[in-house]
Design a protein around this motif. Structure first.
Motif, short mmCIF file in Angstrom:
data_model
loop_
_atom_site.label_atom_id
_atom_site.label_comp_id
_atom_site.label_asym_id
_atom_site.label_seq_id
_atom_site.Cartn_x
_atom_site.Cartn_y
_atom_site.Cartn_z
N GLY A 1 0.81 -1.21 0.00
CA GLY A 1 0.00 0.00 0.00
C GLY A 1 0.84 1.26 0.00
O GLY A 1 0.49 2.26 0.64
N LEU A 2 1.94 1.25 -0.72
CA LEU A 2 2.84 2.41 -0.77
C LEU A 2 2.19 3.53 -1.59
O LEU A 2 1.58 3.28 -2.63
CB LEU A 2 4.19 2.01 -1.35
N ASP A 3 2.39 4.76 -1.11
CA ASP A 3 1.69 5.90 -1.71
C ASP A 3 2.61 7.09 -1.95
O ASP A 3 2.15 8.23 -2.02
CB ASP A 3 0.53 6.32 -0.81
N GLY A 4 3.92 6.84 -2.04
CA GLY A 4 4.85 7.94 -2.27
C GLY A 4 5.34 8.61 -1.01
O GLY A 4 6.19 9.49 -1.07
N ARG A 5 4.82 8.18 0.14
CA ARG A 5 5.28 8.74 1.40
C ARG A 5 6.26 7.77 2.07
O ARG A 5 6.37 6.62 1.70
CB ARG A 5 4.10 9.01 2.33
N GLY A 6 6.96 8.26 3.10
CA GLY A 6 7.87 7.41 3.84
C GLY A 6 9.23 7.27 3.16
O GLY A 6 9.46 7.79 2.06
N ARG A 7 10.11 6.56 3.84
CA ARG A 7 11.50 6.43 3.37
C ARG A 7 11.86 4.96 3.22
O ARG A 7 11.38 4.09 3.96
CB ARG A 7 12.45 7.11 4.36
N LEU A 8 12.75 4.70 2.26
CA LEU A 8 13.26 3.36 2.00
C LEU A 8 14.72 3.29 2.40
O LEU A 8 15.51 4.18 2.07
CB LEU A 8 13.14 3.04 0.51
N LEU A 9 15.11 2.19 3.07
CA LEU A 9 16.50 1.88 3.36
C LEU A 9 16.87 0.62 2.58
O LEU A 9 16.29 -0.44 2.82
CB LEU A 9 16.70 1.65 4.86
N ASP A 10 17.80 0.73 1.64
CA ASP A 10 18.25 -0.43 0.86
C ASP A 10 19.65 -0.80 1.33
O ASP A 10 20.61 -0.06 1.10
CB ASP A 10 18.24 -0.10 -0.63
N VAL A 11 19.76 -1.94 2.02
CA VAL A 11 21.01 -2.34 2.67
C VAL A 11 21.75 -3.34 1.79
O VAL A 11 21.19 -4.35 1.39
CB VAL A 11 20.74 -2.95 4.06
N GLY A 12 23.02 -3.03 1.51
CA GLY A 12 23.75 -3.81 0.52
C GLY A 12 23.24 -3.45 -0.86
O GLY A 12 22.98 -4.32 -1.69
N CYS A 13 23.10 -2.16 -1.11
CA CYS A 13 22.41 -1.66 -2.31
C CYS A 13 23.19 -1.88 -3.59
O CYS A 13 22.62 -1.76 -4.69
CB CYS A 13 22.10 -0.17 -2.16
N GLY A 14 24.50 -2.21 -3.49
CA GLY A 14 25.28 -2.33 -4.71
C GLY A 14 25.23 -1.04 -5.51
O GLY A 14 25.25 0.05 -4.93
N PRO A 15 25.12 -1.12 -6.83
CA PRO A 15 25.08 0.09 -7.65
C PRO A 15 23.69 0.68 -7.77
O PRO A 15 23.39 1.40 -8.72
CB PRO A 15 25.60 -0.40 -9.00
N GLY A 16 22.81 0.40 -6.81
CA GLY A 16 21.47 0.99 -6.80
C GLY A 16 20.47 0.26 -7.68
O GLY A 16 19.42 0.83 -8.01
N SER A 17 20.74 -0.99 -8.02
CA SER A 17 19.88 -1.71 -8.96
C SER A 17 18.43 -1.77 -8.49
O SER A 17 17.50 -1.52 -9.27
CB SER A 17 20.40 -3.13 -9.16
N LEU A 18 18.21 -2.09 -7.22
CA LEU A 18 16.86 -2.12 -6.67
C LEU A 18 16.44 -0.75 -6.15
O LEU A 18 15.28 -0.35 -6.32
CB LEU A 18 16.77 -3.15 -5.56
N THR A 19 17.35 -0.04 -5.54
CA THR A 19 17.03 1.27 -4.94
C THR A 19 16.36 2.19 -5.96
O THR A 19 15.34 2.83 -5.66
CB THR A 19 18.31 1.97 -4.43
N LEU A 20 16.93 2.25 -7.15
CA LEU A 20 16.43 3.18 -8.17
C LEU A 20 15.10 2.71 -8.75
O LEU A 20 14.28 3.53 -9.17
CB LEU A 20 17.47 3.37 -9.27
#
Length: 276
Positions: free
Chosen positions: A38-57
């Protein structure tokens, strides 16, 4: 060679090869995660072991801000570069081990671990991240194999990459025991994640899968980059023999495909939701 323990050379030199050599996460992954939580553009994401941002982005549009953390300085630099290229202005990139997450990161609606948790002191990280999740926040474990497609004999429009022969070539240069940083992983990476999470006070998991079964074309350059994106065949491991290995790898690939192109069937992406 000593029993494996983390060291900063684990992915040394691999960061530039990720974007080329790893198959990207499918766009429906973000859609499925957004709908499930139910994500709606609010809140913050923490991507741990993000590498080159493949999932983060991929997930960044679902949040007002994202923080990617990785223990490899080259990965953090590559993630920052890719974010600038993509015009993502809501991302912050932090060079740190997961066991030493800075205390000033704040709290998060979601924490993600994609192909990374097995490299960490899992009990310590599970406890540390639990304290960073806001009330109602969740931990997502994203399981995927993105450097290589599904094995099989079903017909594809192009030949499959000769992964068995690639792995044999790597072993000829680096030895039969899987390398990882300055030591080795004779038994592979650790299992037992569910037990670790439950012991740390998480409930679950809820599981779903996304994507898979797409046929993608991959070039000699992409397969070569995929090999160098792995911890077990990171560029630094070859030392002075790196040019020779790359020449042999490219020769093997060129001989396996008349036009230098291959086809692979993608694997599904598994998402596990844990709640503290």
């Amino acid at each position: 060679m000593t029993e494996w323990e983390w060291d900063e050379t684990l992915y040394a030199g691999s960061a530039p090869y990720y974007a080329v050599g790893r198959m990207p996460y499918p766009p429906e992954l973000a859609e499925a995660i957004g709908a499930e939580l139910g994500l709606d553009g609010r809140g913050r994401l923490l991507d741990v072991g993000c590498g080159p941002g493949s999932l983060t982005l991929v997930l960044a549009p679902l949040f007002e801000a994202v923080v990617g953390v990785d223990a490899d300085r080259g990965m953090v630099a590559e993630a920052s570069r890719r974010a600038r290229e993509a015009g993502v202005t809501t991302a912050r990139w932090v060079h740190a081990r997961a066991e030493e997450l800075p205390p000033d990161l704040g709290t998060f609606r979601v924490a993600t671990f994609a192909q990374s948790f097995h490299w960490m002191d899992r009990s310590a990280v599970a406890e540390r991240v639990r304290g960073l999740l806001e009330p109602g926040g969740v931990w997502l474990h994203v399981g995927a194999t993105t450097h290589q497609g599904v094995d099989g004999d079903d017909p594809l429009p192009r030949p499959r990459p000769p992964w068995d022969r690639i792995n044999t070539l790597v072993a000829e240069y680096l030895g039969p025991v899987r390398r990882a940083g300055q030591s080795a992983l004779p038994q592979g990476t650790r299992s037992g994640e569910d037990e670790v999470m439950r012991r740390a006070g998480y409930s679950g998991p809820t599981r779903f899968e996304v994507g898979g079964d797409r046929v993608v074309d991959r070039s000699v350059d992409q397969i070569t980059a995929g090999v160098f994106s792995l911890s077990s065949s990171a560029p630094h491991l070859f030392g002075a023999e790196l040019p020779g290995f790359e020449a042999d790898l490219r020769r093997l690939l060129t001989e396996a495909s008349d036009d230098g192109w291959f086809a692979e069937r993608t694997r599904p992406i598994a998402v596990l939701i844990w709640r503290p």
